[in-house]
Design an enzyme around this catalytic site. Structure first.
Site, mmCIF file in Angstrom:
data_model
loop_
_atom_site.group_PDB
_atom_site.id
_atom_site.type_symbol
_atom_site.label_atom_id
_atom_site.label_comp_id
_atom_site.label_asym_id
_atom_site.label_seq_id
_atom_site.Cartn_x
_atom_site.Cartn_y
_atom_site.Cartn_z
ATOM 1 N NE ARG A 197 25.815 46.924 14.926
ATOM 2 C CZ ARG A 197 24.745 46.792 15.785
ATOM 3 N NH1 ARG A 197 24.370 45.679 16.305
ATOM 4 N NH2 ARG A 197 24.162 48.095 16.228
ATOM 5 C CE LYS A 250 28.208 53.179 20.348
ATOM 6 N NZ LYS A 250 28.528 53.275 18.761
ATOM 7 C CG HIS A 308 30.912 46.719 13.174
ATOM 8 N ND1 HIS A 308 30.446 46.572 14.217
ATOM 9 C CD2 HIS A 308 30.351 47.980 12.532
ATOM 10 C CE1 HIS A 308 29.496 47.482 14.527
ATOM 11 N NE2 HIS A 308 29.368 48.243 13.457
ATOM 12 N NE ARG A 360 26.903 48.515 18.641
ATOM 13 C CZ ARG A 360 25.438 48.746 19.259
ATOM 14 N NH1 ARG A 360 25.348 47.706 20.274
ATOM 15 N NH2 ARG A 360 24.807 49.438 18.871
ATOM 16 C CE1 TYR A 405 23.736 49.189 8.126
ATOM 17 C CE2 TYR A 405 22.157 49.866 9.756
ATOM 18 C CZ TYR A 405 23.406 49.573 9.461
ATOM 19 O OH TYR A 405 24.434 49.294 10.316
ATOM 20 C CG HIS A 434 21.185 51.554 15.659
ATOM 21 N ND1 HIS A 434 20.903 51.627 14.321
ATOM 22 C CD2 HIS A 434 22.111 51.320 15.842
ATOM 23 C CE1 HIS A 434 22.221 51.260 14.063
ATOM 24 N NE2 HIS A 434 22.938 50.953 14.731
#
Length: 327
Positions: free
Chosen positions: A278, A169, A275, A144, A310, A301
Site C-alpha cells: 500500500r 477505516k 501493508h 489495506r 509519502y 485518508h
C-alpha cells in the site's frame, strides 16, 4: 400478581455486559476481542477487584506495567487505555474526569517502508495463486490488508474498472481502481468461487456474515451470490456471535506469511509486509506526478497531512525540491 418467590435471572457478568455494549455500538468482532482481553487483564492485574473500586492510580499502574514489564508498543498501550475508557463510560456509566487526564503513550512517527518498482516486481513474481492475486490487488489498488480480504462479489465493477471499498477505516466507503492487469485472473478466480458457493448452497452453508443487522433487514441477502466473500476460507467455522457454522473470509495471516516468504526468497533486507505494498502504491503514484489529493482519496485518508508523509519518503518535499548538488 407476580409471585414473590419467582426465581430471578442472575445479573450478567461484567465481561458479558462489555460484549453486549460493544455489539450495541456496532464495533467489530476484533475490537470486541481486544477490549474484552484488556479489561480482563486489568481486573486480574489488580487481584480481581471490581473496576468500580479502582481509580486513576490503578489505571496508571496497569499502563506502566504494560510499558515497562510487557514492553508493549505505544499503540498497544493506547488500545488498552481505550478499552478501559469504554468500560467506565459505556458499561459502568461512570464519567471519570481523571480518565481524560491519563497520559497516552506517544506513538513514534516513522517513515513507511517502501519498495522500489523492481523490488515490487520481484516480490510479486515469487507469489502465485490466490496469494499472488491478493498481493497484486494490494499494490494495484492501495487497499489495506483487511479491506482486500473482506471484499465481496458485489464490490467489484469490471465494466467501470472500479472496486468499492466498503466500511474502511473510520467506517467510510470509498472507490479505488481495478487494475486492467488483474481482471482476467480475478474473473477466473470468481468462476472458481462461484463453484464453491454452489457447493455451499447444496450443503446448506452458503450463508455469510452481514454487518449491522443487515441480515434481519434483508433476510435473503446472506445466501445471495453478491454478498459472498471473494476470498473465502478453505473450511467452515462457527461465528462467535451468532453461533452459526458457515464459510468466513480467508485468514489474513496466511497472506502475511505468503508475503514474508516471497520477501525472503527475493533476499530483501527491508521488513516488507502486505501493508508495504500500500505504501509503495502511494509512493509510486506520487513519483509519476499524480496529485496528492487524488492519492488521498484512493487511500481513504481523512487528512491530506497523513498522505503527505509519502513526499518525505521521496525526499522531495511538497514542491519537488532538487538538491543543489544535482543542479
Amino acid at each position: 400478581m407476580p409471585q414473590e418467590n419467582a426465581p430471578t435471572s442472575p445479573a450478567p457478568k461484567l465481561l458479558d455486559q462489555v460484549r453486549d455494549r460493544i455489539r450495541v455500538k456496532h464495533y467489530s468482532i476484533r475490537t470486541e476481542t481486544q477490549y474484552v482481553q484488556w479489561i480482563r487483564r486489568f481486573i486480574l492485574f489488580h487481584g480481581k477487584r471490581h473496576p468500580r473500586d479502582l481509580g486513576a492510580p490503578e489505571v496508571e499502574a496497569f499502563l506502566t506495567h504494560l510499558a515497562v514489564e510487557g514492553n508493549v508498543a505505544a499503540a498497544t498501550q493506547n488500545q488498552a487505555l481505550s478499552a478501559l475508557i469504554f468500560l467506565y463510560r459505556e458499561v459502568l456509566g461512570i464519567e471519570l474526569p481523571w480518565l481524560d487526564k491519563v497520559t497516552r503513550a506517544k506513538r513514534p512517527r516513522h517513515l513507511p517502508v517502501v519498495l522500489t518498482r523492481d523490488e515490487v516486481r520481484a516480490v510479486l513474481g515469487k507469489m502465485e495463486g490466490v496469494y499472488g492475486l491478493l498481493a497484486r490487488l494490494l499494490y494495484g489498488t492501495g487497499m489495506r490488508l483487511m479491506e482486500v480480504i473482506r471484499l465481496r462479489v458485489k464490490d467489484v465493477e469490471f465494466a467501470r474498472g472500479e472496486i468499492v471499498v466498503r466500511d474502511g477505516k473510520g467506517a467510510k466507503d470509498r472507490v479505488t481502481m481495478l487494475p486492467e492487469s488483474v481482471k482476467a485472473d480475478l474473473r477466473a478466480h470468481l468462476a472458481w468461487r462461484r463453484d464453491v458457493f454452489e457447493q455451499d448452497k447444496l450443503a446448506g452453508k452458503a450463508s455469510v456474515y452481514l454487518p449491522d443487522a443487515l441480515a434481519r433487514k434483508y433476510p435473503t441477502a446472506p445466501t445471495e451470490w453478491g454478498w459472498q466473500y471473494i476470498f473465502p476460507s478453505g473450511s467452515y467455522s462457527v461465528d462467535p456471535r451468532s453461533g452459526e457454522e458457515r464459510r468466513h473470509h480467508l485468514d489474513e495471516k496466511l497472506l502475511q506469511r505468503a508475503v514474508k516468504r516471497a520477501v525472503q526468497a527475493v533476499g530483501l533486507a527491508k521488513p516488507a509486509t502486505p501493508h508495504t505494498l500500500r505504501h509503495s502504491f502511494a509512493t509510486h503514484l506520487l513519483e509519476r506526478g499524480q496529485d496528492i489529493r487524488t492519492i488521498q482519496e484512493l487511500l481513504g485518508h481523512k487528512d491530506v497531512a497523513t498522505t503527505m508523509i509519502y513526499t518525505h519518503v521521496l525526499n522531495k518535499g511538497g514542491h519537488g525540491v532538487l538538491s543543489p548538488l544535482d543542479m
